[in-house]
Design a protein around this motif. Structure first.
Motif, PDB file in Angstrom:
ATOM      1  N   LEU A 112       0.825  -1.209   0.000  1.00 15.44           N
ATOM      2  CA  LEU A 112       0.000   0.000   0.000  1.00 15.44           C
ATOM      3  C   LEU A 112       0.856   1.255   0.000  1.00 15.44           C
ATOM      4  O   LEU A 112       1.948   1.276   0.589  1.00 15.44           O
ATOM      5  N   ALA A 113       0.354   2.302  -0.627  1.00 14.82           N
ATOM      6  CA  ALA A 113       1.015   3.600  -0.598  1.00 14.82           C
ATOM      7  C   ALA A 113       1.148   4.048   0.851  1.00 14.82           C
ATOM      8  O   ALA A 113       0.197   3.965   1.637  1.00 14.82           O
ATOM      9  N   THR A 114       2.327   4.512   1.205  1.00 13.79           N
ATOM     10  CA  THR A 114       2.660   4.711   2.617  1.00 13.79           C
ATOM     11  C   THR A 114       1.875   5.833   3.273  1.00 13.79           C
ATOM     12  O   THR A 114       1.349   5.673   4.380  1.00 13.79           O
ATOM     13  N   TYR A 115       1.780   6.967   2.619  1.00 14.39           N
ATOM     14  CA  TYR A 115       1.276   8.170   3.284  1.00 14.39           C
ATOM     15  C   TYR A 115      -0.151   8.529   2.864  1.00 14.39           C
ATOM     16  O   TYR A 115      -0.459   9.673   2.549  1.00 14.39           O
ATOM     17  N   PHE A 116      -1.054   7.544   2.877  1.00 20.50           N
ATOM     18  CA  PHE A 116      -2.443   7.789   2.497  1.00 20.50           C
ATOM     19  C   PHE A 116      -3.386   7.274   3.580  1.00 20.50           C
ATOM     20  O   PHE A 116      -3.154   6.217   4.171  1.00 20.50           O
ATOM     21  N   PHE A 117      -4.465   8.048   3.791  1.00 21.23           N
ATOM     22  CA  PHE A 117      -5.418   7.746   4.856  1.00 21.23           C
ATOM     23  C   PHE A 117      -6.842   7.703   4.315  1.00 21.23           C
ATOM     24  O   PHE A 117      -7.163   8.350   3.316  1.00 21.23           O
ATOM     25  N   PRO A 118      -7.730   6.949   5.013  1.00 23.86           N
ATOM     26  CA  PRO A 118      -9.138   6.909   4.599  1.00 23.86           C
ATOM     27  C   PRO A 118      -9.745   8.312   4.583  1.00 23.86           C
ATOM     28  O   PRO A 118      -9.469   9.134   5.463  1.00 23.86           O
ATOM     29  N   ASN A 119     -10.550   8.564   3.598  1.00 24.33           N
ATOM     30  CA  ASN A 119     -11.219   9.865   3.469  1.00 24.33           C
ATOM     31  C   ASN A 119     -12.349   9.943   4.487  1.00 24.33           C
ATOM     32  O   ASN A 119     -13.304   9.159   4.421  1.00 24.33           O
ATOM     33  N   CYS A 126     -13.250   6.662   0.169  1.00 27.25           N
ATOM     34  CA  CYS A 126     -12.519   6.876  -1.075  1.00 27.25           C
ATOM     35  C   CYS A 126     -12.836   8.262  -1.633  1.00 27.25           C
ATOM     36  O   CYS A 126     -13.952   8.762  -1.436  1.00 27.25           O
ATOM     37  N   PRO A 127     -11.923   8.909  -2.336  1.00 26.73           N
ATOM     38  CA  PRO A 127     -10.527   8.521  -2.523  1.00 26.73           C
ATOM     39  C   PRO A 127      -9.710   8.786  -1.260  1.00 26.73           C
ATOM     40  O   PRO A 127     -10.028   9.676  -0.473  1.00 26.73           O
ATOM     41  N   TYR A 128      -8.665   7.998  -1.051  1.00 19.42           N
ATOM     42  CA  TYR A 128      -7.814   8.187   0.114  1.00 19.42           C
ATOM     43  C   TYR A 128      -7.101   9.538   0.044  1.00 19.42           C
ATOM     44  O   TYR A 128      -6.866  10.082  -1.040  1.00 19.42           O
ATOM     45  N   VAL A 129      -6.752  10.063   1.217  1.00 17.19           N
ATOM     46  CA  VAL A 129      -6.173  11.403   1.335  1.00 17.19           C
ATOM     47  C   VAL A 129      -4.680  11.288   1.660  1.00 17.19           C
ATOM     48  O   VAL A 129      -4.286  10.529   2.547  1.00 17.19           O
ATOM     49  N   HIS A 130      -3.869  12.070   0.957  1.00 17.82           N
ATOM     50  CA  HIS A 130      -2.423  12.055   1.172  1.00 17.82           C
ATOM     51  C   HIS A 130      -2.040  12.905   2.376  1.00 17.82           C
ATOM     52  O   HIS A 130      -2.462  14.052   2.504  1.00 17.82           O
ATOM     53  N   GLU A 131      -1.254  12.328   3.285  1.00 20.39           N
ATOM     54  CA  GLU A 131      -0.714  13.058   4.437  1.00 20.39           C
ATOM     55  C   GLU A 131       0.778  12.738   4.522  1.00 20.39           C
ATOM     56  O   GLU A 131       1.167  11.693   5.051  1.00 20.39           O
ATOM     57  N   ASP A 132       1.601  13.612   4.004  1.00 21.77           N
ATOM     58  CA  ASP A 132       3.034  13.340   3.893  1.00 21.77           C
ATOM     59  C   ASP A 132       3.660  13.031   5.249  1.00 21.77           C
ATOM     60  O   ASP A 132       3.465  13.748   6.228  1.00 21.77           O
ATOM     61  N   GLY A 133       4.404  11.949   5.298  1.00 19.12           N
ATOM     62  CA  GLY A 133       5.173  11.606   6.484  1.00 19.12           C
ATOM     63  C   GLY A 133       4.462  10.732   7.490  1.00 19.12           C
ATOM     64  O   GLY A 133       5.085  10.249   8.430  1.00 19.12           O
ATOM     65  N   LYS A 134       3.154  10.498   7.303  1.00 20.94           N
ATOM     66  CA  LYS A 134       2.400   9.686   8.261  1.00 20.94           C
ATOM     67  C   LYS A 134       1.999   8.362   7.612  1.00 20.94           C
ATOM     68  O   LYS A 134       1.331   8.342   6.582  1.00 20.94           O
ATOM     69  N   GLY A 136      -0.024   5.220   6.756  1.00 22.93           N
ATOM     70  CA  GLY A 136      -1.433   4.859   6.813  1.00 22.93           C
ATOM     71  C   GLY A 136      -1.678   3.690   7.752  1.00 22.93           C
ATOM     72  O   GLY A 136      -0.759   2.913   8.066  1.00 22.93           O
ATOM     73  N   PRO A 137      -2.919   3.521   8.209  1.00 23.49           N
ATOM     74  CA  PRO A 137      -3.208   2.546   9.271  1.00 23.49           C
ATOM     75  C   PRO A 137      -2.966   1.093   8.885  1.00 23.49           C
ATOM     76  O   PRO A 137      -2.723   0.255   9.760  1.00 23.49           O
ATOM     77  N   ASP A 138      -3.020   0.752   7.607  1.00 14.69           N
ATOM     78  CA  ASP A 138      -2.902  -0.646   7.208  1.00 14.69           C
ATOM     79  C   ASP A 138      -1.635  -0.951   6.416  1.00 14.69           C
ATOM     80  O   ASP A 138      -1.471  -2.072   5.909  1.00 14.69           O
ATOM     81  N   VAL A 139      -0.738   0.005   6.308  1.00 15.39           N
ATOM     82  CA  VAL A 139       0.438  -0.157   5.458  1.00 15.39           C
ATOM     83  C   VAL A 139       1.312  -1.328   5.900  1.00 15.39           C
ATOM     84  O   VAL A 139       1.727  -2.166   5.094  1.00 15.39           O
ATOM     85  N   ALA A 140       1.592  -1.389   7.186  1.00 15.30           N
ATOM     86  CA  ALA A 140       2.529  -2.396   7.690  1.00 15.30           C
ATOM     87  C   ALA A 140       1.929  -3.801   7.741  1.00 15.30           C
ATOM     88  O   ALA A 140       2.674  -4.786   7.826  1.00 15.30           O
ATOM     89  N   GLN A 197       3.113   0.026  -3.655  1.00 16.13           N
ATOM     90  CA  GLN A 197       2.515   1.278  -3.164  1.00 16.13           C
ATOM     91  C   GLN A 197       1.247   1.658  -3.927  1.00 16.13           C
ATOM     92  O   GLN A 197       1.096   2.771  -4.450  1.00 16.13           O
ATOM     93  N   VAL A 198       0.309   0.731  -3.962  1.00 13.98           N
ATOM     94  CA  VAL A 198      -1.012   0.990  -4.524  1.00 13.98           C
ATOM     95  C   VAL A 198      -1.814   1.842  -3.539  1.00 13.98           C
ATOM     96  O   VAL A 198      -1.857   1.534  -2.342  1.00 13.98           O
ATOM     97  N   VAL A 199      -2.428   2.910  -4.007  1.00 14.29           N
ATOM     98  CA  VAL A 199      -3.301   3.717  -3.148  1.00 14.29           C
ATOM     99  C   VAL A 199      -4.608   2.955  -2.954  1.00 14.29           C
ATOM    100  O   VAL A 199      -5.217   2.526  -3.940  1.00 14.29           O
ATOM    101  N   PRO A 200      -5.049   2.735  -1.709  1.00 20.21           N
ATOM    102  CA  PRO A 200      -6.323   2.051  -1.497  1.00 20.21           C
ATOM    103  C   PRO A 200      -7.452   2.712  -2.291  1.00 20.21           C
ATOM    104  O   PRO A 200      -7.434   3.914  -2.540  1.00 20.21           O
ATOM    105  N   CYS A 201      -8.386   1.906  -2.717  1.00 17.83           N
ATOM    106  CA  CYS A 201      -9.493   2.303  -3.602  1.00 17.83           C
ATOM    107  C   CYS A 201      -9.074   2.302  -5.069  1.00 17.83           C
ATOM    108  O   CYS A 201      -9.889   2.592  -5.946  1.00 17.83           O
TER     109      CYS A 201
END
Length: 437
Positions: A112-119, A126-134, A136-140, A197-201
């Motif tokens: 999953l794309a690292t720095y994206f969060f649920p809208n 969807c679409p997920y929102v980009h938050e640089d440096g944070k 996302g909850p399901d990335v790991a 690094q697929v963006v969810p949705c």
């Protein structure tokens, strides 16, 4: 020459190299730091043809361990062995273990794309929102990211443990991990990063996903070179299989739209992509191509990324600037190691604006020695001075940087111990989920 013919020639060259390096083992039993090392025919027959690590230095370190090692070397060896011992019973890991994927082929790497969060503003998020440096909850916990990190680190730790101890159990486990991740038909990863690094949705990979291989595959390649030097159980079939896999991976990196786009990145992504491609080229025998790429780093990376005062504007503009200036410098440090193989001294290059790799590392000294109070920049991460330690050691020892040498005693060691004495390059892991404020 056809592409197939080129690969065949490279495979033949690599196989011949393997046979030469695997011939004849005869080393007496040794003891170090309370660990009994294996007896005759257990240690590497030749100096390993590592690419980022200096094989001759590894041999010298092993000799020091067999004699009267320093306290620092003993501590580093103990820390490495602890990690390798843990890896003996972890894994093996496979891309086939993941629970979900957007690829029609489960053998494809997926993350999953690292720095994206649920809208928060839509029912389906969807679409997920980009938050640089944070993160996302399901990335790991989704896809192959964590398994890849664990597997590739284990391969590195285990091969170094075998090289220093001669204990075949470490080589055997590293070989199992390599065969499981790369070679066995039922468990192997396909040689591409199409779904990194697929963006969810969405169901489309991104060029940024390539960083997940480029930041760590150098450790795998150097591990292969160490095994090639005469590891018990490592066969010419294993070696040629890895050459074939890495050649296909390199072809994908050069020809796919994602690979081409990542090479054009002007920040750490582009630097790591250059590193990955050059190291793979060197291992599979494409030496001239690797040399051209490493030479280009002087004007395409150092001159463009680093200012005369050593600052790295593209990395300092991020929400995790301390991490990112260390991260990009890490790639440049490893590229300098790779350059040693083709007579290109990146440490000696000075851009017209005065930029050098050493200046980029010297820029870190105030914060590395004094802590966050000397950083004075907004940063999401809990400040960790120690992540600069390997870059400072590299600048001091490989570039003759007196400022870095003077600063080193004031920089705390990483929490897991200072491993530089047993793996002397910029290998502190900066890919783990960050600890943030």
């Amino acid at each position: 020459m056809s592409a197939a013919g080129g690969v065949g020639m490279l495979s033949a060259m690599s196989a011949a190299r393997f046979r030469i390096m695997a011939a004849g083992l005869a080393v007496a039993g040794l003891a170090v730091a309370g660990t009994v090392l294996a007896g005759p025919s257990a240690l590497a027959a030749t100096t390993p043809h590592t690419i980022v690590l200096d094989g001759a230095k590894l041999v010298a370190i092993r000799q020091q361990l067999a004699g009267t090692p320093s306290q620092q070397l003993t501590a580093a060896f103990t820390a490495l062995k602890k990690s390798a011992d843990a890896a003996l019973t972890a894994g093996p890991w496979s891309v086939m273990d993941k629970k979900t994927t957007v690829s029609p082929d489960k053998h494809d790497y997926y993350s999953l794309a690292t720095y994206f969060f649920p809208n928060p503003s839509t029912p389906d998020h969807c679409p997920y929102v980009h938050e640089d440096g944070k993160w996302g909850p399901d990335v790991a916990t989704t896809g192959d990211l964590t398994a890849r990190a664990r597997a590739w680190q284990a391969i590195s730790d285990l091969t170094l443990a075998w090289f220093y101890t001669g204990d075949a159990k470490y080589a055997s486990r590293a070989e199992l991990d390599i065969r499981t991740w790369f070679l066995n038909s039922a468990t192997k990863m396909n040689p591409n990063m199409t779904f990194g690094q697929v963006v969810p949705c969405t169901t489309v990979g991104r060029k940024e996903g390539i960083i997940e291989s480029s930041e760590a595959i150098t450790q795998v390649v150097d591990a292969l070179a160490i095994l090639d030097s005469g590891a018990p159980g490592w066969s010419s079939t294993d070696h040629s299989g890895m050459v074939a896999w890495l050649t296909k991976f390199l072809t994908w990196m050069r020809t796919s739209s994602l690979g081409k786009a990542e090479s054009k990145a002007t920040n750490n992504h582009g630097t790591f992509k250059d590193l990955q491609d050059a190291v793979l080229e060197l291992y599979v025998g494409q030496t001239a191509t690797a040399k051209t790429l490493i030479q280009s780093v002087r004007t395409n990376r150092i001159a463009k990324q680093i200012k005369g005062d050593g600052s790295q504007p593209a990395e300092l503009s991020r929400t995790r600037p301390w991490h990112y200036i260390n991260f990009n410098a890490q790639a440049l440090c490893r590229l300098a190691g790779a350059g040693r193989n083709v007579g290109v001294n990146l440490w000696a290059y000075k851009a017209s604006n005065g930029a050098t790799i050493a200046k980029a590392i010297d820029f870190m000294i105030p914060a590395a020695t004094k802590g966050e109070s000397a950083w004075n920049r907004s940063d999401l991460d809990v400040f960790d001075q120690s992540i600069a330690s390997d870059k400072l050691r590299a600048a001091a020892e490989q570039a003759g940087d007196t400022k870095a040498k003077a600063a080193l005693p004031k920089v705390p060691a990483p929490a897991g111990g200072d491993l530089w004495p047993v793996q002397p390059t910029c290998w502190i892991d900066l890919g783990e989920p960050p600890v943030q404020k």
